[in-house]
Design an enzyme around this catalytic site. Structure first.
Site, PDB file in Angstrom:
ATOM      1  N   CYS A   1       0.823  -1.206   0.000  1.00 43.02           N
ATOM      2  CA  CYS A   1       0.000   0.000   0.000  1.00 43.02           C
ATOM      3  C   CYS A   1       0.857   1.255   0.000  1.00 43.02           C
ATOM      4  CB  CYS A   1      -0.935  -0.002   1.206  1.00 43.02           C
ATOM      5  SG  CYS A   1      -0.086  -0.174   2.799  1.00 43.02           S
TER       6      CYS A   1
ATOM      7  N   GLU B   1       7.762  -1.448  11.434  1.00 43.15           N
ATOM      8  CA  GLU B   1       6.536  -2.267  11.339  1.00 43.15           C
ATOM      9  C   GLU B   1       6.876  -3.639  10.757  1.00 43.15           C
ATOM     10  OE1 GLU B   1       4.647  -3.235   8.593  1.00 43.15           O
ATOM     11  OE2 GLU B   1       5.564  -2.130   6.944  1.00 43.15           O
ATOM     12  N   PRO B   2       6.274  -4.700  11.315  1.00 42.39           N
ATOM     13  CA  PRO B   2       6.695  -6.059  10.975  1.00 42.39           C
ATOM     14  C   PRO B   2       6.166  -6.602   9.662  1.00 42.39           C
ATOM     15  CG  PRO B   2       4.937  -6.130  12.603  1.00 42.39           C
ATOM     16  CD  PRO B   2       5.252  -4.677  12.389  1.00 42.39           C
TER      17      PRO B   2
ATOM     18  N   GLN C   1       5.982  -9.053   3.411  1.00 46.90           N
ATOM     19  CA  GLN C   1       5.663  -8.620   2.041  1.00 46.90           C
ATOM     20  C   GLN C   1       6.860  -8.791   1.112  1.00 46.90           C
ATOM     21  OE1 GLN C   1       4.409  -4.736   3.314  1.00 46.90           O
ATOM     22  NE2 GLN C   1       2.232  -5.230   3.177  1.00 46.90           N
TER      23      GLN C   1
ATOM     24  N   THR D   1      -4.771  -7.275   6.837  1.00 49.18           N
ATOM     25  CA  THR D   1      -4.979  -5.962   7.459  1.00 49.18           C
ATOM     26  C   THR D   1      -6.281  -5.919   8.250  1.00 49.18           C
ATOM     27  OG1 THR D   1      -3.716  -4.841   5.725  1.00 49.18           O
ATOM     28  CG2 THR D   1      -5.221  -3.496   7.021  1.00 49.18           C
TER      29      THR D   1
ATOM     30  N   GLY E   1     -13.784  -6.970   3.707  1.00 48.20           N
ATOM     31  CA  GLY E   1     -12.574  -7.704   3.351  1.00 48.20           C
ATOM     32  C   GLY E   1     -12.247  -8.721   4.424  1.00 48.20           C
TER      33      GLY E   1
END
Length: 410
Positions: A47, A107-108, A113, A186, A182
């Site tokens: 994102c 951030e993990p 990703q 996330t 969704g």
């Protein structure tokens, strides 16, 4: 052939441009990249960033290629894109995987990703020996960073930031009716964080699937098919959407109808998708508080100072990894030189052997042929070293002469 990083991120490009870059699937992009500009390639799409990692002989062609693939004018794309080569490109990939280049430092999710991007590139057949080696080293470095420092000690992520924002906006989360759209990572993370903060009334909206139904059961949530979304918006105090839909599907008129049904009671909407799920014009309603992914960078403060304090330690770990990388590259370069030299010498010897064999078959004196073979090989094998020695002596190149002395065991 040079290792290159080419792309854009939340630091260089607005959300609308990142949406365009993220909309293209990875497989055809990677295949086309190998057909035109690169020998090995991996594409990271999140994102907050779209980045191509590749080996290429022609870095100048990457930016025009990216613009063409995404149907953008080069002048429109160029101000937002960065291109790193060699050591700087490897350094950038290390920083990305360690979370130092993230919107929320440390951030993990980004490491997962990067791993997914690598796995996909392997499946598409666009990863070779060199890219594989760099990525494996990056994974090892990221593991060190997260085990030897506190860079990932706090649960700070986009999902965490979303939950923090919600907690700041609602006085009593136990009465907050939350509509989740969704069922990806996330949304699942946001739901977990909201549950921890007291939210208990969930409705999950998604396409029918066993996984979605299982997630709804886990939340003790009502389950609604995506086709019935509009009829359930009016019940929601909080709407959180994070899907892979390429275009906005929550339109201004849908929210207007929902607000009328709610008698203009306000609602909060969090659009965590890239490309966006919610029409930005929804934010024009006074009663609809719309936030997108760029808004979250201002939310998280708790724990961030601790992570920032760990950055120098992580940078030191990356520096050590880069030093190892450079040493490995030198070894690989020498190995390549040795291999090429041996191949050249082997071909030279084989040519002379074939020449001698032809002479033997024609009935010439064997001793004379062997002596001639020895003489010709001696001349050819010693020609380049002799020439290099003469040139070094002529130029007074003491360093080259010293190396030649070592090589010739003088």
């Amino acid at each position: 052939m040079t290792f290159i990083t080419c792309g854009l991120s939340h630091k260089t490009a607005p959300l609308a441009l990142r949406e365009q870059m993220a909309a293209r699937p990875a497989a055809p992009l990677l295949q086309d990249c190998l057909n035109h500009t690169a020998q090995e390639a991996m594409l990271l799409q999140t994102c907050n960033r779209t980045e191509l990692y590749c080996y290429s002989d022609d870095p100048d062609q990457l930016l025009p290629w990216l613009a063409e693939q995404h149907e953008l004018d080069l002048d429109q794309l160029q101000p937002h894109v960065y291109l790193h080569e060699g050591k700087q490109a490897v350094y950038h990939l290390h920083r990305v995987a360690c979370g130092l280049d993230s919107m929320l430092v440390g951030e993990p999710q980004i490491l997962g990703q990067v791993k997914l991007a690598y796995q996909q590139a392997c499946q598409f057949g666009t990863v070779g020996k060199q890219l594989h080696g760099i990525v494996q080293q990056v994974f090892a470095t990221s593991k060190r960073a997260r085990t030897e420092t506190v860079i990932g000690s706090k649960a700070i992520s986009i999902a965490y930031a979303a939950a923090e924002l919600v907690q700041n906006l609602f006085t009593d989360l136990s009465t907050c009716h939350t509509l989740l759209i969704g069922s990806g990572d996330t949304i699942r993370l946001v739901a977990d964080y909201l549950q921890q903060r007291g939210v208990s009334q969930f409705t999950l909206v998604n396409r029918q699937s066993p996984a979605s139904q299982a997630f709804a059961q886990h939340l003790n949530a009502d389950y609604v098919d995506i086709q019935d979304l509009a009829t359930h918006l009016a019940k929601a105090d909080l709407v959180i959407s994070a899907t892979a839909c390429p275009v906005p599907f929550i339109h201004k008129n849908m929210i207007e109808d929902a607000l009328v049904a709610r008698q203009l009671q306000s609602m909060v909407l969090l659009d965590l998708a890239v490309p966006r799920d919610i029409d930005p014009h929804v934010g024009q309603f006074d009663q609809a508080k719309l936030f997108n992914i760029d808004d979250l960078q201002h939310v998280v403060t708790s724990g961030l100072n601790e992570r920032l304090a760990a950055v120098p330690a992580v940078e030191q770990i990356i520096a050590e990894s880069l030093n190892d990388f450079q040493q490995q590259q030198k070894v690989l370069q020498v190995d390549h030189m040795i291999q090429k030299y041996r191949q050249t010498m082997a071909q030279l010897a084989e040519d002379e052997v074939q020449r001698a064999l032809q002479q033997l078959q024609s009935g010439k004196n064997s001793e004379a042929i062997i002596r001639e073979l020895s003489h010709r090989l001696l001349n050819k094998l010693s020609h380049q070293p002799t020439l290099s020695l003469q040139q070094a002596a002529h130029k007074h190149d003491e360093q080259a002469l010293a190396w030649m002395k070592v090589l010739l065991a003088e």
